[in-house]
Design a protein around this motif. Sequence first.
Motif, short mmCIF file in Angstrom:
data_model
loop_
_atom_site.label_atom_id
_atom_site.label_comp_id
_atom_site.label_asym_id
_atom_site.label_seq_id
_atom_site.Cartn_x
_atom_site.Cartn_y
_atom_site.Cartn_z
N ASN A 216 41.11 30.27 43.58
CA ASN A 216 39.45 30.53 43.31
C ASN A 216 38.85 31.29 44.10
OD1 ASN A 216 39.76 28.85 40.90
ND2 ASN A 216 39.77 26.97 42.34
N LEU A 217 38.98 31.46 45.39
CA LEU A 217 38.46 32.21 46.05
C LEU A 217 38.78 33.75 46.28
CD1 LEU A 217 36.84 32.17 49.24
CD2 LEU A 217 39.02 32.17 50.10
N LEU A 218 39.98 34.18 45.89
CA LEU A 218 40.29 35.56 45.64
C LEU A 218 40.73 35.77 44.26
CD1 LEU A 218 42.56 35.52 49.13
CD2 LEU A 218 39.94 36.16 48.69
N PRO A 219 40.14 36.34 43.39
CA PRO A 219 40.40 36.53 42.19
C PRO A 219 41.61 37.34 41.94
CG PRO A 219 38.10 36.67 42.16
CD PRO A 219 38.64 36.84 43.77
N TYR A 220 41.85 38.46 42.93
CA TYR A 220 42.99 39.10 42.74
C TYR A 220 44.43 38.22 43.15
CZ TYR A 220 43.33 39.31 48.00
OH TYR A 220 43.34 39.08 49.16
N PHE A 221 44.26 37.34 43.89
CA PHE A 221 45.30 36.53 43.91
C PHE A 221 45.87 35.64 42.77
CE2 PHE A 221 47.70 32.78 45.70
CZ PHE A 221 48.85 33.34 46.24
N LYS A 222 44.91 35.32 42.10
CA LYS A 222 45.04 34.61 40.64
C LYS A 222 45.67 35.58 39.68
CE LYS A 222 42.52 31.44 37.73
NZ LYS A 222 41.18 30.87 37.59
N ASP A 223 45.40 36.74 39.67
CA ASP A 223 45.81 37.89 39.08
C ASP A 223 47.23 38.14 39.07
OD1 ASP A 223 43.61 38.19 37.35
OD2 ASP A 223 42.97 40.02 38.34
N ILE A 224 47.72 38.15 40.53
CA ILE A 224 48.95 38.17 40.87
C ILE A 224 49.81 37.45 40.40
CG2 ILE A 224 50.53 38.43 43.05
CD1 ILE A 224 48.31 39.88 44.46
N TRP B 21 43.19 46.61 43.72
CA TRP B 21 43.67 45.73 42.52
C TRP B 21 42.79 45.96 41.23
CZ3 TRP B 21 47.87 43.13 41.84
CH2 TRP B 21 48.01 42.47 40.84
N ARG B 22 41.50 46.33 41.57
CA ARG B 22 40.59 46.48 40.40
C ARG B 22 41.35 47.52 39.32
NH1 ARG B 22 37.68 51.15 40.95
NH2 ARG B 22 37.66 51.90 43.34
N LYS B 23 42.00 48.55 39.86
CA LYS B 23 42.52 49.60 39.04
C LYS B 23 43.71 48.83 38.08
CE LYS B 23 41.73 52.93 42.35
NZ LYS B 23 42.20 53.76 43.61
N MET B 24 44.03 47.88 38.37
CA MET B 24 45.10 47.31 37.74
C MET B 24 44.94 46.88 36.29
SD MET B 24 47.93 47.12 39.62
CE MET B 24 49.04 46.17 39.00
N GLN B 25 43.58 46.88 36.19
CA GLN B 25 42.97 46.60 34.46
C GLN B 25 43.70 47.65 33.68
OE1 GLN B 25 38.92 47.02 34.05
NE2 GLN B 25 38.81 48.64 35.67
N TYR B 26 43.64 48.87 34.17
CA TYR B 26 44.26 49.89 33.41
C TYR B 26 45.76 49.84 33.05
CZ TYR B 26 39.99 52.13 34.93
OH TYR B 26 38.76 52.47 35.10
#
Length: 142
Positions: A34-42, A79-84
């Motif tokens: 919840n604190l780190l959205p990229y960790f949730k994505d991982i 991490w934001r580039k992972m959307q691609y």
Amino acid sequence: MAIDVSQMSVLGIFNHISELPPKKRVGAIKAIANLLPYFKDILKYNFTDIKLDLPEGKPPYTQHEELRDTNSNRIPAEWRKMQYFLPGNNLPIVKREKLFIDILESLSPEEAELILKIKDKKLKVKNINKKIVQEALPELFA
């Protein structure tokens, strides 16, 4: 004593969670996700059925040995580039693969290996498995 996970590397976060007592791991995963959205994505990319739109295996890239063991924490910035790499993106395959290689080359060797394991759903972390992630973040599996 509270630990500031926002300053920790992804590897450090996984190590921190794996060393917690079993009853605290689920809560820690939920709080950190919840604190780190990229960790949730991982966690989502590694433990759910989402498959990144990249070829399996290790692409040809240059590891930067000078970054080895430096406690580098470049994954959040990249991490934001992972959307691609999600299914349905419109980026041509050649550009997509080049972008992925560029990301790997910007990371320490340890971070690059972590990203490759996540991409191929082969990330194994002591004391963290799909069952624990499902309990902590059931919305990822809905």
